[in-house]
Enzyme design. Structure first.
Site, PDB file in Angstrom:
ATOM      1  N   HIS A   1     -12.306  28.796 -64.739  1.00 19.45           N
ATOM      2  CA  HIS A   1     -12.230  28.123 -63.425  1.00 19.45           C
ATOM      3  C   HIS A   1     -13.444  27.239 -63.158  1.00 19.45           C
ATOM      4  O   HIS A   1     -13.681  26.821 -62.022  1.00 19.45           O
ATOM      5  CB  HIS A   1     -12.053  29.155 -62.312  1.00 19.45           C
ATOM      6  CG  HIS A   1     -10.733  29.842 -62.359  1.00 19.45           C
ATOM      7  ND1 HIS A   1     -10.465  31.007 -61.687  1.00 19.45           N
ATOM      8  CD2 HIS A   1      -9.582  29.532 -63.008  1.00 19.45           C
ATOM      9  CE1 HIS A   1      -9.222  31.385 -61.917  1.00 19.45           C
ATOM     10  NE2 HIS A   1      -8.655  30.521 -62.727  1.00 19.45           N
TER      11      HIS A   1
ATOM     12  N   ASN B   1     -12.072  48.495 -61.661  1.00 20.50           N
ATOM     13  CA  ASN B   1     -12.093  47.790 -60.370  1.00 20.50           C
ATOM     14  C   ASN B   1     -12.385  48.802 -59.262  1.00 20.50           C
ATOM     15  O   ASN B   1     -12.167  50.000 -59.457  1.00 20.50           O
ATOM     16  CB  ASN B   1     -10.735  47.109 -60.125  1.00 20.50           C
ATOM     17  CG  ASN B   1     -10.859  45.904 -59.192  1.00 20.50           C
ATOM     18  OD1 ASN B   1     -11.705  45.043 -59.386  1.00 20.50           O
ATOM     19  ND2 ASN B   1     -10.034  45.886 -58.163  1.00 20.50           N
TER      20      ASN B   1
HETATM   21  C1  BV8 Z   1      -2.433  26.585 -62.023  1.00 19.15           C
HETATM   22  C2  BV8 Z   1     -12.569  28.234 -58.545  1.00 19.15           C
HETATM   23  C3  BV8 Z   1      -0.850  25.261 -63.297  1.00 19.15           C
HETATM   24  C4  BV8 Z   1     -12.797  27.776 -57.140  1.00 19.15           C
HETATM   25  C5  BV8 Z   1     -10.477  29.475 -58.419  1.00 19.15           C
HETATM   26  C6  BV8 Z   1       2.358  32.059 -60.188  1.00 19.15           C
HETATM   27  C7  BV8 Z   1       2.668  32.811 -59.092  1.00 19.15           C
HETATM   28  C8  BV8 Z   1       2.081  32.480 -57.843  1.00 19.15           C
HETATM   29  C9  BV8 Z   1       1.163  31.424 -57.690  1.00 19.15           C
HETATM   30  C10 BV8 Z   1       0.865  30.690 -58.781  1.00 19.15           C
HETATM   31  C11 BV8 Z   1       1.466  30.990 -60.011  1.00 19.15           C
HETATM   32  N1  BV8 Z   1       0.974  30.126 -60.910  1.00 19.15           N
HETATM   33  C12 BV8 Z   1       0.111  29.270 -60.284  1.00 19.15           C
HETATM   34  C13 BV8 Z   1       0.040  29.603 -58.976  1.00 19.15           C
HETATM   35  C14 BV8 Z   1      -0.788  28.949 -57.979  1.00 19.15           C
HETATM   36  C15 BV8 Z   1      -2.240  29.414 -57.957  1.00 19.15           C
HETATM   37  C16 BV8 Z   1      -2.302  30.857 -57.572  1.00 19.15           C
HETATM   38  O1  BV8 Z   1      -2.428  31.743 -58.398  1.00 19.15           O
HETATM   39  N2  BV8 Z   1      -2.278  31.043 -56.255  1.00 19.15           N
HETATM   40  C17 BV8 Z   1      -2.473  32.414 -55.725  1.00 19.15           C
HETATM   41  C18 BV8 Z   1      -3.373  32.322 -54.501  1.00 19.15           C
HETATM   42  C19 BV8 Z   1      -1.151  33.035 -55.426  1.00 19.15           C
HETATM   43  N3  BV8 Z   1      -2.892  29.209 -59.261  1.00 19.15           N
HETATM   44  C20 BV8 Z   1      -3.400  27.971 -59.493  1.00 19.15           C
HETATM   45  O2  BV8 Z   1      -3.329  27.024 -58.750  1.00 19.15           O
HETATM   46  C21 BV8 Z   1      -4.120  27.817 -60.835  1.00 19.15           C
HETATM   47  N4  BV8 Z   1      -3.677  26.636 -61.500  1.00 19.15           N
HETATM   48  O3  BV8 Z   1      -1.661  27.500 -61.956  1.00 19.15           O
HETATM   49  O4  BV8 Z   1      -2.169  25.393 -62.680  1.00 19.15           O
HETATM   50  C22 BV8 Z   1      -0.812  26.130 -64.545  1.00 19.15           C
HETATM   51  C23 BV8 Z   1       0.175  27.090 -64.715  1.00 19.15           C
HETATM   52  C24 BV8 Z   1       0.239  27.848 -65.904  1.00 19.15           C
HETATM   53  C25 BV8 Z   1      -0.694  27.721 -66.890  1.00 19.15           C
HETATM   54  C26 BV8 Z   1      -1.634  26.774 -66.684  1.00 19.15           C
HETATM   55  C27 BV8 Z   1      -1.729  26.003 -65.485  1.00 19.15           C
HETATM   56  C28 BV8 Z   1      -5.648  27.595 -60.628  1.00 19.15           C
HETATM   57  C29 BV8 Z   1      -6.230  28.759 -59.965  1.00 19.15           C
HETATM   58  C30 BV8 Z   1      -7.769  28.623 -59.985  1.00 19.15           C
HETATM   59  C31 BV8 Z   1      -8.300  28.301 -58.592  1.00 19.15           C
HETATM   60  N5  BV8 Z   1      -9.775  28.366 -58.600  1.00 19.15           N
HETATM   61  N6  BV8 Z   1     -11.837  29.503 -58.497  1.00 19.15           N
HETATM   62  C32 BV8 Z   1     -13.903  28.547 -56.474  1.00 19.15           C
HETATM   63  O5  BV8 Z   1     -14.422  29.530 -57.043  1.00 19.15           O
HETATM   64  O6  BV8 Z   1     -14.262  28.105 -55.372  1.00 19.15           O
HETATM   65  S1  BV8 Z   1      -9.625  30.960 -58.145  1.00 19.15           S
HETATM   66  C33 BV8 Z   1     -10.837  32.052 -57.471  1.00 19.15           C
HETATM   67  O7  BV8 Z   1     -10.103  33.005 -56.741  1.00 19.15           O
HETATM   68  C34 BV8 Z   1     -11.604  32.846 -58.520  1.00 19.15           C
HETATM   69  O8  BV8 Z   1     -11.967  32.073 -59.629  1.00 19.15           O
HETATM   70  C35 BV8 Z   1     -10.605  33.954 -58.866  1.00 19.15           C
HETATM   71  O9  BV8 Z   1      -9.685  33.506 -59.828  1.00 19.15           O
HETATM   72  C36 BV8 Z   1      -9.897  34.153 -57.555  1.00 19.15           C
HETATM   73  C37 BV8 Z   1     -10.516  35.303 -56.818  1.00 19.15           C
HETATM   74  O10 BV8 Z   1     -10.018  36.441 -57.430  1.00 19.15           O
HETATM   75  P1  BV8 Z   1     -11.039  37.615 -57.886  1.00 19.15           P
HETATM   76  O11 BV8 Z   1     -12.095  37.060 -58.746  1.00 19.15           O
HETATM   77  O12 BV8 Z   1     -10.180  38.678 -58.386  1.00 19.15           O
HETATM   78  O13 BV8 Z   1     -11.761  38.018 -56.509  1.00 19.15           O
HETATM   79  P2  BV8 Z   1     -11.137  38.860 -55.297  1.00 19.15           P
HETATM   80  O14 BV8 Z   1     -12.120  38.763 -54.191  1.00 19.15           O
HETATM   81  O15 BV8 Z   1      -9.717  38.498 -55.066  1.00 19.15           O
HETATM   82  O16 BV8 Z   1     -11.126  40.376 -55.866  1.00 19.15           O
HETATM   83  C38 BV8 Z   1     -12.352  40.988 -56.179  1.00 19.15           C
HETATM   84  C39 BV8 Z   1     -11.977  42.386 -56.669  1.00 19.15           C
HETATM   85  O17 BV8 Z   1     -13.189  43.035 -57.075  1.00 19.15           O
HETATM   86  C40 BV8 Z   1     -11.331  43.245 -55.569  1.00 19.15           C
HETATM   87  O18 BV8 Z   1     -10.163  43.867 -56.110  1.00 19.15           O
HETATM   88  C41 BV8 Z   1     -12.414  44.299 -55.241  1.00 19.15           C
HETATM   89  O19 BV8 Z   1     -11.859  45.561 -55.007  1.00 19.15           O
HETATM   90  C42 BV8 Z   1     -13.204  44.344 -56.550  1.00 19.15           C
HETATM   91  N7  BV8 Z   1     -14.619  44.710 -56.373  1.00 19.15           N
HETATM   92  C43 BV8 Z   1     -15.442  44.393 -55.340  1.00 19.15           C
HETATM   93  N8  BV8 Z   1     -16.693  44.909 -55.600  1.00 19.15           N
HETATM   94  C44 BV8 Z   1     -16.620  45.529 -56.811  1.00 19.15           C
HETATM   95  C45 BV8 Z   1     -15.302  45.393 -57.314  1.00 19.15           C
HETATM   96  N9  BV8 Z   1     -14.909  45.906 -58.497  1.00 19.15           N
HETATM   97  C46 BV8 Z   1     -15.854  46.587 -59.223  1.00 19.15           C
HETATM   98  N10 BV8 Z   1     -17.153  46.738 -58.810  1.00 19.15           N
HETATM   99  C47 BV8 Z   1     -17.561  46.249 -57.620  1.00 19.15           C
HETATM  100  N11 BV8 Z   1     -18.828  46.426 -57.230  1.00 19.15           N
END
Ligand code: BV8
Length: 251
Positions: free
Chosen positions: A122, A216
């Site tokens: 990303h 996680n």
């Molecule tokens: C794309 C950069 C075409 C920006 C980011 C299929 C189904 C539904 C939707 C889609 C789909 N395919 C595509 C989509 C659309 C979309 C998508 O997924 N939307 C979601 C919202 C539904 N995806 C896209 O647009 C992607 N592009 O699909 O292009 C394509 C298709 C196929 C193949 C190739 C291309 C692009 C997505 C990338 C966007 N950019 N980041 C920025 O950083 O500002 S995404 C960004 O959000 C992060 O990089 C990361 O990916 C995501 C956040 O998720 P996590 O890292 O998991 O963080 P989160 O806070 O959610 O969770 C943290 C976890 O840690 C929690 O569970 C918590 O309990 C745990 N935790 C907390 N503390 C601890 C811990 N665990 C252990 N120890 C601790 N101490």
């Protein structure tokens, strides 16, 4: 896989794994003080994705988007890698096999922990890209619309070298290759909401011969796809898991 799913016959592990893939998310950097996305007070609590992390957002309000990434880039100076990052570095140094880190994180804490073979699918906060000459520049300080591209000299062309929603993630071919041959897939600190990253475990399952472990704080959206799940803080669980894999007798 001989041995119980929850426990581990230490020696089994060391001799078996040759191609380990570790997928990391915001949770591995949480203990370093980097905000996650979906937790309370997470980035998406403060900002709407569609306002700061989409190509349209950048087109409509580039100043807001540059400011969002400038602030996160500046915060990198105040944080350090944690025990979770270091445990993965140790695995890379001591396992006689390949360990690839595929990270959704845009911070540079894996690098600063001493890891290598890091795939920033990303993008990276410490890089900007010129939309005119496509050059990618290492970047430590703030970036503004009027900031000129060091290569082509044009202004109003630099953008964060970040994959926004709706954009194609980086290195997808290399990632697919790594998932194809991996024999241990470890997912660390990701909620499993964002694709295609959230689909990697099912891809690994389909390919079929890898052991899969989720580390996680809580169950992720995809927990049911994993052969093993350990819930707690990455900074505690990862060093213990790496000890097991490297078959160091845990006291
Ligand atoms: C794309 C950069 C075409 C920006 C980011 C299929 C189904 C539904 C939707 C889609 C789909 N395919 C595509 C989509 C659309 C979309 C998508 O997924 N939307 C979601 C919202 C539904 N995806 C896209 O647009 C992607 N592009 O699909 O292009 C394509 C298709 C196929 C193949 C190739 C291309 C692009 C997505 C990338 C966007 N950019 N980041 C920025 O950083 O500002 S995404 C960004 O959000 C992060 O990089 C990361 O990916 C995501 C956040 O998720 P996590 O890292 O998991 O963080 P989160 O806070 O959610 O969770 C943290 C976890 O840690 C929690 O569970 C918590 O309990 C745990 N935790 C907390 N503390 C601890 C811990 N665990 C252990 N120890 C601790 N101490």
């Amino acid at each position: 896989m001989r041995g119980s799913k929850r426990g581990s016959l230490v020696f089994e592990w060391k001799t078996t794994f040759k191609n380990v893939v570790v997928l990391t998310g915001a949770g591995i950097s949480a203990e370093s003080g980097v905000a996650t996305f979906r937790d309370n007070g997470g980035l998406w609590a403060e900002h709407r994705i569609e306002d700061v992390a989409t190509p349209d957002a950048f087109a409509m309000n580039p100043v807001l988007v540059q400011d969002f990434y400038n602030k996160r880039r500046a915060q990198l100076k105040e944080v350090e890698p944690n025990a979770g990052h270091r445990a993965l570095t140790r695995l890379q140094q001591e396992l006689d096999g390949n360990v690839t880190i595929i990270t959704q994180n845009v911070d540079d804490l894996h690098e600063r922990s001493g890891s290598h073979d890091i795939i920033h699918m990303h993008g990276e906060l410490r890089k900007v890209r010129c939309r005119a000459c496509a050059t990618v520049h290492q970047w430590q300080e703030d970036c503004f619309q009027e900031t000129a591209c060091p290569t082509c000299g044009r202004q109003v062309v630099l953008r964060p070298h970040i994959v926004w929603f709706g954009e194609m993630p980086f290195y997808m071919d290399l990632i697919t290759q790594k998932l194809q041959v991996c024999d241990l897939f470890i997912s660390v600190g990701t909620s499993g909401n964002v694709y295609p990253a959230a689909g990697f475990v099912t891809h690994v399952q389909q390919v079929g011969h890898a052991h899969t472990i989720e580390i996680n704080l809580e169950s992720s959206e995809g927990v049911s796809y994993f052969a093993e799940a350990r819930h707690g803080r990455a900074g505690d669980l990862l060093p213990a898991l790496i000890d097991e894999i490297l078959s160091v007798k845990v006291a």
